[in-house]
Write a protein that holds these residues in place. Structure first.
Motif, PDB file in Angstrom:
ATOM      1  N   PHE A   1     -36.386  22.837  -3.617  1.00 33.90           N
ATOM      2  CA  PHE A   1     -35.476  23.598  -4.938  1.00 33.90           C
ATOM      3  C   PHE A   1     -34.700  24.288  -3.932  1.00 33.90           C
ATOM      4  N   PRO A   2     -33.343  24.701  -4.524  1.00 33.18           N
ATOM      5  CA  PRO A   2     -32.518  24.038  -5.445  1.00 33.18           C
ATOM      6  C   PRO A   2     -32.249  22.760  -4.563  1.00 33.18           C
ATOM      7  N   ASN A   3     -31.669  21.614  -5.411  1.00 29.28           N
ATOM      8  CA  ASN A   3     -31.236  20.262  -4.779  1.00 29.28           C
ATOM      9  C   ASN A   3     -30.303  19.940  -5.703  1.00 29.28           C
ATOM     10  N   PRO A   4     -28.870  19.825  -5.672  1.00 33.31           N
ATOM     11  CA  PRO A   4     -28.359  19.803  -3.951  1.00 33.31           C
ATOM     12  C   PRO A   4     -28.622  21.468  -3.407  1.00 33.31           C
ATOM     13  N   ALA A   5     -28.528  21.706  -2.484  1.00 32.29           N
ATOM     14  CA  ALA A   5     -28.776  22.911  -1.422  1.00 32.29           C
ATOM     15  C   ALA A   5     -27.301  23.363  -1.000  1.00 32.29           C
TER      16      ALA A   5
ATOM     17  N   PHE B   1     -39.062  27.107   4.297  1.00 28.91           N
ATOM     18  CA  PHE B   1     -37.693  27.319   3.912  1.00 28.91           C
ATOM     19  C   PHE B   1     -36.571  26.842   4.978  1.00 28.91           C
ATOM     20  N   ILE B   2     -35.643  26.450   4.689  1.00 29.63           N
ATOM     21  CA  ILE B   2     -34.419  26.164   5.622  1.00 29.63           C
ATOM     22  C   ILE B   2     -33.196  26.905   4.938  1.00 29.63           C
ATOM     23  N   GLN B   3     -32.292  27.066   5.914  1.00 33.34           N
ATOM     24  CA  GLN B   3     -30.771  27.709   5.339  1.00 33.34           C
ATOM     25  C   GLN B   3     -30.005  26.602   5.339  1.00 33.34           C
ATOM     26  N   ALA B   4     -29.514  25.976   4.271  1.00 34.99           N
ATOM     27  CA  ALA B   4     -28.727  24.896   4.157  1.00 34.99           C
ATOM     28  C   ALA B   4     -27.507  25.071   4.691  1.00 34.99           C
TER      29      ALA B   4
ATOM     30  N   VAL C   1     -36.685  20.249  12.947  1.00 29.15           N
ATOM     31  CA  VAL C   1     -38.173  20.297  12.324  1.00 29.15           C
ATOM     32  C   VAL C   1     -38.377  21.597  11.796  1.00 29.15           C
ATOM     33  N   ILE C   2     -38.755  21.457  10.681  1.00 32.14           N
ATOM     34  CA  ILE C   2     -38.955  22.679   9.597  1.00 32.14           C
ATOM     35  C   ILE C   2     -40.338  23.526   9.953  1.00 32.14           C
TER      36      ILE C   2
ATOM     37  N   THR D   1     -33.194  27.346   0.895  1.00 33.78           N
ATOM     38  CA  THR D   1     -33.837  25.832   0.269  1.00 33.78           C
ATOM     39  C   THR D   1     -35.403  26.102   0.448  1.00 33.78           C
ATOM     40  N   CYS D   2     -36.097  25.930  -0.622  1.00 30.57           N
ATOM     41  CA  CYS D   2     -37.565  25.992  -0.592  1.00 30.57           C
ATOM     42  C   CYS D   2     -38.086  24.666  -0.612  1.00 30.57           C
ATOM     43  N   ILE D   3     -39.238  24.371   0.328  1.00 30.84           N
ATOM     44  CA  ILE D   3     -39.860  23.003   0.155  1.00 30.84           C
ATOM     45  C   ILE D   3     -41.525  23.557   0.175  1.00 30.84           C
ATOM     46  N   PRO D   4     -41.637  23.386  -1.174  1.00 33.68           N
ATOM     47  CA  PRO D   4     -43.134  23.460  -1.330  1.00 33.68           C
ATOM     48  C   PRO D   4     -44.208  22.543  -0.919  1.00 33.68           C
ATOM     49  N   VAL D   5     -45.188  22.884  -0.689  1.00 30.90           N
ATOM     50  CA  VAL D   5     -46.335  21.952   0.029  1.00 30.90           C
ATOM     51  C   VAL D   5     -47.583  22.092  -0.886  1.00 30.90           C
ATOM     52  N   GLN D   6     -48.072  21.282  -1.361  1.00 32.75           N
ATOM     53  CA  GLN D   6     -49.695  21.260  -2.031  1.00 32.75           C
ATOM     54  C   GLN D   6     -50.489  20.494  -1.092  1.00 32.75           C
ATOM     55  N   SER D   7     -51.541  21.116  -0.674  1.00 31.20           N
ATOM     56  CA  SER D   7     -52.670  20.317   0.240  1.00 31.20           C
ATOM     57  C   SER D   7     -54.090  20.695  -0.400  1.00 31.20           C
TER      58      SER D   7
END
Length: 79
Positions: free
Chosen positions: A2-6, A50-53, A36-37, A10-16
């Motif tokens: 999220f957000p998506n569209p970016a 996070f990435i900067q779209a 590669v994030i 932009t946040c990429i949450p990961v649950q492990s």
């Protein structure tokens, strides 16, 4: 993701369930790695990457999380 569209950060949450080695990468629709994030250990529980779209051309991408237990892929649209 999220957000998506970016358009910006932009946040990429990961649950492990456990700490494990992982690779998070952005792919174009032909499956080529664009960015590669993260590559390395991810902690148990929830973490965010996070990435900067703004640094990428507008379009559709795939974000792939790979671990020794498998892969997860989600579509990301950058505007």
């Amino acid at each position: 993701i999220f957000p998506n569209p970016a358009r910006a950060i932009t946040c990429i949450p990961v649950q492990s369930e456990r700490r494990e080695e992982a690779r998070i990468e952005m792919l174009d629709l032909l499956g080529r790695t664009v960015h590669v994030i993260h590559e390395g250990a991810i902690p148990a529980g929830e973490s965010s990457y996070f990435i900067q779209a703004l640094h990428f051309q507008p379009g559709s991408y795939l974000v792939r999380l790979s671990t020794e237990h498998g892969q997860q892929i989600q579509k990301l649209i950058i505007r």
